[in-house]
Design an enzyme around this catalytic site. Structure first.
Site, short mmCIF file in Angstrom:
data_model
loop_
_atom_site.label_atom_id
_atom_site.label_comp_id
_atom_site.label_asym_id
_atom_site.label_seq_id
_atom_site.Cartn_x
_atom_site.Cartn_y
_atom_site.Cartn_z
N ASN A 101 36.20 38.32 43.47
CA ASN A 101 38.50 39.48 42.90
C ASN A 101 37.48 40.86 42.73
OD1 ASN A 101 40.32 40.34 41.71
ND2 ASN A 101 41.48 38.65 41.66
N HIS A 105 39.10 44.18 39.63
CA HIS A 105 38.84 45.14 37.82
C HIS A 105 37.59 46.28 38.13
CE1 HIS A 105 40.90 42.60 35.87
NE2 HIS A 105 40.46 42.07 35.65
N HIS A 152 44.12 41.66 44.65
CA HIS A 152 45.87 41.85 43.67
C HIS A 152 46.31 42.57 44.29
CE1 HIS A 152 48.70 39.38 40.65
NE2 HIS A 152 49.28 39.93 41.98
N ARG A 210 49.47 44.76 43.11
CA ARG A 210 50.64 43.80 42.27
C ARG A 210 51.84 44.64 42.45
NH1 ARG A 210 48.49 41.01 37.76
NH2 ARG A 210 51.24 40.95 36.92
N ARG A 214 48.41 48.32 39.38
CA ARG A 214 48.04 48.70 38.60
C ARG A 214 46.29 48.72 38.76
NH1 ARG A 214 48.45 43.55 34.27
NH2 ARG A 214 50.35 43.92 34.77
N GLU A 254 45.79 38.74 47.18
CA GLU A 254 47.37 38.04 46.21
C GLU A 254 47.71 39.28 46.04
OE1 GLU A 254 44.54 37.29 42.69
OE2 GLU A 254 43.37 36.31 43.27
N THR A 313 47.37 37.23 35.31
CA THR A 313 48.36 36.50 36.30
C THR A 313 48.38 34.77 34.92
OG1 THR A 313 48.18 36.85 38.40
CG2 THR A 313 49.02 34.65 38.33
N GLU A 337 45.60 26.96 45.84
CA GLU A 337 44.45 27.26 44.74
C GLU A 337 44.94 26.55 43.38
OE1 GLU A 337 42.86 31.19 45.21
OE2 GLU A 337 42.42 31.43 42.62
N HIS A 375 40.65 31.49 38.32
CA HIS A 375 40.94 32.17 37.49
C HIS A 375 40.48 31.60 35.78
CE1 HIS A 375 44.01 34.15 34.26
NE2 HIS A 375 44.07 34.86 35.57
N1 PXP Z 1 42.62 33.63 41.61
C1 PXP Z 1 43.70 34.20 41.51
C2 PXP Z 1 44.73 33.57 41.81
C3 PXP Z 1 43.78 34.85 40.34
O1 PXP Z 1 45.43 35.48 39.49
C4 PXP Z 1 43.21 35.78 40.31
C5 PXP Z 1 42.98 37.01 38.94
O2 PXP Z 1 43.51 37.58 39.66
C6 PXP Z 1 42.03 34.80 40.04
C7 PXP Z 1 41.77 34.04 40.91
C8 PXP Z 1 40.30 35.40 39.41
O3 PXP Z 1 40.28 35.05 38.31
P1 PXP Z 1 39.23 35.95 37.35
O4 PXP Z 1 39.34 37.38 37.09
O5 PXP Z 1 39.79 35.22 35.78
O6 PXP Z 1 37.94 35.94 37.78
#
Ligand code: PXP
Length: 238
Positions: A6, A9, A42, A44, A48, A69, A100, A150, A190
């Site tokens: 992901n 960031h 994601h 959003r 953001r 996402e 999330t 998921e 997550h």
């Molecule tokens: N899966 C989903 C559905 C998420 O919303 C997120 C965070 O955006 C992640 C995985 C990844 O989470 P993390 O950044 O904490 O590894």
């Protein structure tokens, strides 16, 4: 077991100066070069971090498995049907949350979710529902015709190393088994990091892990390619 990285960031950092670096596209390329099996981003409602231009560039400029996402809104459904990512993960979204926070409440309205995801599935997108590891949510996911879920690993991740770790882990394990008994493929994500990810091998048949924050955080010190490779070593052991 597959690893989706992901990269939200990377966009968060870029947006801090409203400029163009670090580049989301370059980051995706580095993750893939390191061996990641896909890229997760994601989009959003408040844009953001990932912006429309990013998600379209990820689809058009890079040949990779793209997991988008998104919230279950009309706007996002329209974008997904235009973009046609390989997969979509449907997440709940609250404007003020930092990330999330909980799973999607499918049990409250499986019909709505079913009607929302069917056009996506009919257009060849693998749709997963991001849900908490509760029996009623798994059953509702099945009723809503989801082929993938998921599992939200946030509570397990927060409990890791405490007295609550085992009970949170067992919720994940049982939920995965229940979903698999319905023929649903199970992803997880997550809050997973280089320590707590190791227990994921105790859940048989997990299809994909989606991990962002810990990888991007580690990349500050050792570089993104190495951070992804280090995570892959742990995921591939599974
Ligand atoms: N899966 C989903 C559905 C998420 O919303 C997120 C965070 O955006 C992640 C995985 C990844 O989470 P993390 O950044 O904490 O590894």
């Amino acid at each position: 077991m597959l690893l989706g990285v992901n990269i939200d960031h990377i966009a968060t950092l870029r947006n801090a100066r409203n400029g163009s670096e670090p580049s989301v596209i370059e980051a995706a390329k580095v993750c893939l070069k390191a061996g990641a099996n896909g890229i997760t981003a994601h989009l959003r409602e408040d844009r953001r971090h990932i912006k429309d231009i990013d998600i379209y560039a990820l689809r058009k400029d890079i040949n990779c498995r793209l997991n988008m996402e998104m919230a279950a809104t009309e706007e996002m459904q329209k974008i997904a049907l235009d973009l046609l990512p390989d997969s979509c993960c449907i997440v709940p979204e609250k404007r003020r949350e930092i990330t999330t926070e909980g799973g999607l409440d499918v049990a409250n309205n499986p019909e709505y979710i079913k009607n929302f995801i069917l056009p996506l599935i009919n257009n060849g997108i693998n749709v997963s529902l991001f849900i908490d590891p509760y029996e009623n949510q798994i059953e509702a996911a099945y009723k809503s015709c989801a082929k993938y879920i998921e599992l939200h690993t946030g509570s397990y991740s927060s409990a890791f190393g405490t007295d609550l770790e085992e009970s949170e882990f067992q919720k994940l394990k049982k939920s995965a088994q229940l979903a698999q008994s319905f023929g649903i493929k199970v992803n997880a994500g997550h809050g997973l990091n280089y320590d707590n990810v190791k227990r994921m091998h105790q859940i048989s048949g997990l299809h994909e892990l989606n991990i962002g924050h810990s990888i991007i955080s580690k990349s500050v010190f050792i570089g993104l390619e190495n951070a992804v490779k280090d995570m892959l070593l742990l995921v591939n052991k599974i």
